[in-house]
Design a protein around this motif. Structure first.
Motif, PDB file in Angstrom:
ATOM      1  N   UNK A 285      51.632  -0.715  25.339  1.00  0.00           N
ATOM      2  CA  UNK A 285      52.154   0.817  25.808  1.00  0.00           C
ATOM      3  C   UNK A 285      52.407   1.266  24.299  1.00  0.00           C
TER       4      UNK A 285
ATOM      5  N   UNK B 266      48.592   2.606  25.739  1.00  0.00           N
ATOM      6  CA  UNK B 266      48.129   2.680  26.974  1.00  0.00           C
ATOM      7  C   UNK B 266      49.411   3.259  27.899  1.00  0.00           C
ATOM      8  N   UNK B 267      48.858   4.260  29.029  1.00  0.00           N
ATOM      9  CA  UNK B 267      50.142   4.851  29.655  1.00  0.00           C
ATOM     10  C   UNK B 267      50.669   3.917  30.371  1.00  0.00           C
ATOM     11  N   UNK B 268      51.942   4.147  30.563  1.00  0.00           N
ATOM     12  CA  UNK B 268      52.755   3.039  31.305  1.00  0.00           C
ATOM     13  C   UNK B 268      52.394   2.881  32.781  1.00  0.00           C
ATOM     14  N   UNK B 269      51.998   4.094  33.508  1.00  0.00           N
ATOM     15  CA  UNK B 269      51.375   4.101  34.843  1.00  0.00           C
ATOM     16  C   UNK B 269      50.215   3.127  35.043  1.00  0.00           C
TER      17      UNK B 269
ATOM     18  N   UNK C  57      56.099   9.173  28.473  1.00  0.00           N
ATOM     19  CA  UNK C  57      55.479   8.139  27.672  1.00  0.00           C
ATOM     20  C   UNK C  57      55.741   8.387  26.274  1.00  0.00           C
TER      21      UNK C  57
ATOM     22  N   UNK D 117      57.640   5.975  23.798  1.00  0.00           N
ATOM     23  CA  UNK D 117      56.920   5.342  22.891  1.00  0.00           C
ATOM     24  C   UNK D 117      57.616   5.577  21.434  1.00  0.00           C
TER      25      UNK D 117
ATOM     26  N   UNK E 198      60.886   3.454  21.424  1.00  0.00           N
ATOM     27  CA  UNK E 198      60.703   1.969  21.065  1.00  0.00           C
ATOM     28  C   UNK E 198      60.133   1.816  19.620  1.00  0.00           C
TER      29      UNK E 198
ATOM     30  N   UNK F  36      60.922  -2.916  31.253  1.00  0.00           N
ATOM     31  CA  UNK F  36      60.122  -1.618  30.790  1.00  0.00           C
ATOM     32  C   UNK F  36      59.844  -0.543  31.893  1.00  0.00           C
TER      33      UNK F  36
ATOM     34  N   UNK G 289      61.449   2.954  32.092  1.00  0.00           N
ATOM     35  CA  UNK G 289      60.584   4.202  32.345  1.00  0.00           C
ATOM     36  C   UNK G 289      61.011   5.154  33.419  1.00  0.00           C
TER      37      UNK G 289
END
Lengths: 323, 121
Positions: A306, A310-313, B19, B23, B26, B40, B44
């Protein structure tokens, strides 16, 4: 405090305790495995009152409507009457058609369903040896016309299920299947998207299914499969995957072993698999990723890929829990 | 005049921001350790709820949720400097998405309005 009624007895449910905790503490025998809301082994049915939404998370609508719920995820907010569901409702019988010990601790088990069964490769089911002992395994192959399912069973020393498979289960014997569940599978619609598949141990099983599904569906993006083990002997599909790499121009197999010696083939990458993944795929932006196997590794990799873009979805993870 | 949430672009804008924001958080050594042992995927979803709120969008956050949700972190040492870092990351996220400075300030003001609840004061 709420109360639950089971088999004519009334039990107090302490705050913070699940229905499963409560019944087990009182010596009741309730099938269970992961105790984390994933495997669906501890399904029960509510006959009076209602259960919180959380207790039915991930269940099929038809099962929700029948009042089925997960005892491990249920902290009742009102008094309820419950029972074990009729197992015929949930478990489909199958017959063992092939059993092959492919390495020192992995058995490839093939079974044949006795009725139609829909699933996607990469999802998981619970296999039951009897009324009480079941374990979850990933589906390692896409649906076949003969109704057979394939599993990679890791032998756990003293494991109630895997030892039984190893020592007692024979071709022609019955076994029961419940499921499927899970959202770790290939979906059509983005054939050009690059795929990153990372698994350790028998975490390879769902990935192997997903990879074959993608390649046979005509996926055009790159498909990178990283398989990690302690030593080379744990890379139990090494030859098969190496030959598939020759067959498909867009398929890349990256075998990884924590420890190597002079007998290890040259193409095996030495060291921490999560480091190897990012060395080879430093920017997974726009990729779809599937991570399966050891729980700690899955959590660590999810974060790392991530952060790498890379996108979370687009990250699908299936952490293997041990019963 | 359109509301802040409308000006920012509503839910699609929140989705675009989640995102990027998460990001940054984190990767920020000042605060990343607070997220070491969270799930995670669940986190989200919470970030999306938080961003919707500070964007002035529909939400059902209450002061009580904020207090309970952060209590264990306050016990681990969560303080004003960490809230500042989060708001800074939030601003940088919006800047990256091309949001006007005045709107960024408005978002920061909403985030600041829950500071005392977050820190259980």
């Amino acid at each position: 405090m709420t109360q639950l009624k089971y088999k004519g007895e009334v039990f107090d449910v302490s705050s913070g305790h699940s229905v499963l905790d409560t019944l087990l503490e009182h010596g009741q025998e309730i099938p269970n495995s992961c105790r984390a809301g994933a495997c669906q082994s501890c399904l029960m049915q509510v006959t009076k009152g209602s259960v919180p939404e959380q207790a039915q998370k991930g269940l099929k609508d038809s099962h929700k409507a029948k009042g089925l719920f997960l005892a491990c995820s249920c902290q009742p907010e009102e008094d309820i009457d419950i029972c074990l569901p009729d197992s015929g409702l949930l478990r489909i019988p199958a017959v063992v058609s092939q059993k092959e010990k492919i390495s020192s601790d992995v058995i490839i088990l093939k079974i044949k369903m006795t009725e139609p069964f829909e699933y996607y490769a990469g999802q998981y089911v619970t296999l039951w040896r009897d009324e009480h002992i079941g374990r979850s395994y990933s589906l390692a192959r896409q649906p076949q016309s003969d109704g057979s399912l394939v599993f990679h069973i890791r032998l756990i020393p003293g494991g109630k299920f895997s030892s039984w498979v190893n020592e007692e289960l024979n071709v022609g014997d019955s076994i029961f299947v419940q499921g499927p569940a899970g959202d770790c599978f290939y979906t059509q619609g983005s054939p050009e998207q690059n795929l990153l598949l990372v698994g350790t141990g028998t975490g390879l099983a769902p990935l192997y299914g997903i990879m074959q599904d993608a390649l046979q569906s005509g996926h055009t993006g790159e498909v990178h499969l990283f398989h990690g083990a302690l030593t080379f002997s744990g890379l139990y599909l090494h030859d098969k995957l190496a030959s598939l790499e020759q067959e498909y121009a867009n398929f890349y197999y990256h075998p990884c072993a924590l420890n190597v010696n002079e007998n290890t083939p040259d193409n095996v990458i030495e060291g921490d698999i999560s480091k190897s993944v990012l060395d080879i795929i430093p920017k997974p932006h726009g990729w779809k990723s599937f991570l399966c196997g050891d729980q700690e590794l899955v959590a660590k990799l999810r974060k790392q890929i991530f952060l790498a873009g890379c996108d979370m979805k687009d990250i699908y993870a299936d952490a293997f829990l041990h019963a | 005049m359109a509301s802040l949430y409308e000006r920012l672009g509503g839910e699609p804008a929140v989705d675009a921001a989640v995102d990027i924001f998460y990001r940054k958080v984190l990767s920020d050594d000042r605060i990343s350790s607070f997220f070491d042992d969270v799930d995670m995927a669940a986190q989200a979803a919470k970030q999306k709820g938080f961003l919707t709120m500070v964007f002035g969008g529909p939400n059902n956050y209450t002061g009580k949720d904020m207090r309970e949700g952060h209590k264990h972190l306050v016990e681990r040492g969560l303080n004003d400097s960490h809230v500042d870092a989060v708001i800074e990351n939030l601003g940088a996220t919006l800047k990256e998405l091309g949001v006007a400075d005045a709107d960024i300030q408005e978002v920061a003001d909403i985030a600041n309005s829950v500071r005392d609840d977050v820190l259980n004061r």
